[in-house]
Design a protein around this motif. Structure first.
Motif, mmCIF file in Angstrom:
data_model
loop_
_atom_site.group_PDB
_atom_site.id
_atom_site.type_symbol
_atom_site.label_atom_id
_atom_site.label_comp_id
_atom_site.label_asym_id
_atom_site.label_seq_id
_atom_site.Cartn_x
_atom_site.Cartn_y
_atom_site.Cartn_z
ATOM 1 N N VAL A 93 -33.765 103.985 31.766
ATOM 2 C CA VAL A 93 -32.447 104.569 31.517
ATOM 3 C C VAL A 93 -32.564 105.202 30.142
ATOM 4 N N ASN A 94 -32.188 106.488 30.021
ATOM 5 C CA ASN A 94 -32.303 107.194 28.745
ATOM 6 C C ASN A 94 -31.038 107.977 28.431
ATOM 7 N N GLY A 95 -30.768 108.117 27.158
ATOM 8 C CA GLY A 95 -29.670 108.934 26.668
ATOM 9 C C GLY A 95 -29.942 109.320 25.229
ATOM 10 N N ALA B 186 -32.619 108.905 20.282
ATOM 11 C CA ALA B 186 -32.870 108.664 21.698
ATOM 12 C C ALA B 186 -32.733 107.177 21.974
ATOM 13 N N ILE B 187 -32.127 106.866 23.111
ATOM 14 C CA ILE B 187 -31.888 105.484 23.538
ATOM 15 C C ILE B 187 -32.562 105.312 24.889
ATOM 16 N N GLY B 188 -33.346 104.265 25.041
ATOM 17 C CA GLY B 188 -33.998 104.030 26.323
ATOM 18 C C GLY B 188 -34.301 102.561 26.555
ATOM 19 N N ALA B 189 -34.386 102.189 27.825
ATOM 20 C CA ALA B 189 -34.747 100.820 28.211
ATOM 21 C C ALA B 189 -35.194 100.824 29.662
ATOM 22 N N GLY C 263 -30.668 87.560 28.409
ATOM 23 C CA GLY C 263 -29.733 87.050 29.397
ATOM 24 C C GLY C 263 -29.813 87.783 30.726
ATOM 25 N N GLY C 264 -30.764 88.710 30.859
ATOM 26 C CA GLY C 264 -30.944 89.398 32.132
ATOM 27 C C GLY C 264 -30.066 90.619 32.337
ATOM 28 N N ALA C 265 -29.410 91.091 31.281
ATOM 29 C CA ALA C 265 -28.546 92.269 31.403
ATOM 30 C C ALA C 265 -29.366 93.465 31.877
ATOM 31 N N PRO C 266 -28.837 94.246 32.820
ATOM 32 C CA PRO C 266 -29.559 95.438 33.268
ATOM 33 C C PRO C 266 -29.779 96.418 32.113
ATOM 34 N N ALA C 267 -30.808 97.249 32.249
ATOM 35 C CA ALA C 267 -31.163 98.200 31.191
ATOM 36 C C ALA C 267 -29.979 99.079 30.793
ATOM 37 N N ILE C 268 -29.166 99.514 31.746
ATOM 38 C CA ILE C 268 -28.019 100.379 31.415
ATOM 39 C C ILE C 268 -27.040 99.643 30.507
ATOM 40 N N GLU C 269 -26.843 98.357 30.733
ATOM 41 C CA GLU C 269 -25.933 97.594 29.873
ATOM 42 C C GLU C 269 -26.491 97.472 28.458
ATOM 43 N N THR C 270 -27.803 97.274 28.353
ATOM 44 C CA THR C 270 -28.431 97.201 27.030
ATOM 45 C C THR C 270 -28.278 98.539 26.308
ATOM 46 N N CYS C 271 -28.476 99.641 27.026
ATOM 47 C CA CYS C 271 -28.328 100.964 26.413
ATOM 48 C C CYS C 271 -26.891 101.201 25.951
ATOM 49 N N TRP D 203 -26.150 109.291 30.856
ATOM 50 C CA TRP D 203 -27.340 108.459 31.035
ATOM 51 C C TRP D 203 -28.190 109.080 32.133
ATOM 52 N N PHE D 204 -29.510 109.066 31.916
ATOM 53 C CA PHE D 204 -30.466 109.608 32.867
ATOM 54 C C PHE D 204 -31.395 108.509 33.342
#
Length: 168
Positions: A63-65, A9-12, A18-26, A47-48
């Motif tokens: 953000v989860n996947g 499971a991946i989530g953030a 650097g301020g990257a949005p959670a989706i970019e980190t995922c 992504w959910f």
């Protein structure tokens, strides 16, 4: 040990370094999983967007996947690799259920059931969380919980109300 079905499971819900949005980190974490030695990425869910569980007023949505991997590893080696990826993306371990830049959890490794040492498998709370089960249905719809013996469809049907919606 060779595993044909490793689910991670991946989530953030916080910006990454650097301020990257959670989706970019995922997405970056998914790329990191793709490069783990001895493993290959078989599939990735959509992504959910999900609310924090347990509910936490003022905490941003997650953000989860889920990633499906296969290959040669041990639970301990995979856990160490996932924690290194989390650290590289700014994860700081603090209070349980605190907001985070990245969270990677081993959900299951084939049908392996174990209570210790870490990681406990399957993940002890996966069966009660929409943010795990809904993405898991994208990559492994026929999954059966190794400890409970219940199919994924029954686990999803038994979920209490939890806000979770695909991003796409």
């Amino acid at each position: 040990m060779f595993f044909s079905e490793i689910t991670v499971a991946i989530g953030a819900n916080l910006p990454g370094p650097g301020g990257a949005p959670a989706i970019e980190t995922c997405r970056a974490a998914l790329d990191d999983l793709r490069r783990l030695p001895g493993l290959r990425l078989v599939a990735a869910s959509r992504w959910f967007v999900t609310v924090p569980v347990p509910p936490s007023p003022g905490q941003p949505d997650y953000v989860n996947g889920v990633a499906l991997l296969a290959g040669e590893t041990t639970p301990e080696a995979l856990l160490a690799a996932l924690q290194a990826i989390e650290a590289a993306h700014g994860r700081v371990r603090g209070l349980p259920n605190a907001p985070r830049t990245l969270d990677l959890d081993i959900i299951a490794m084939d049908g392996l059931v174990r209570d210790h040492p870490d990681p406990v498998l399957p993940h002890p709370r996966a069966d009660a969380r929409a943010f795990v089960l809904l993405p898991l249905a994208d990559v492994l719809p026929g999954w059966v919980h190794p400890r409970l013996g219940q199919p994924l469809s029954a686990l999803v049907a038994a979920l209490p109300p939890q806000a979770a919606a695909p991003m796409d």
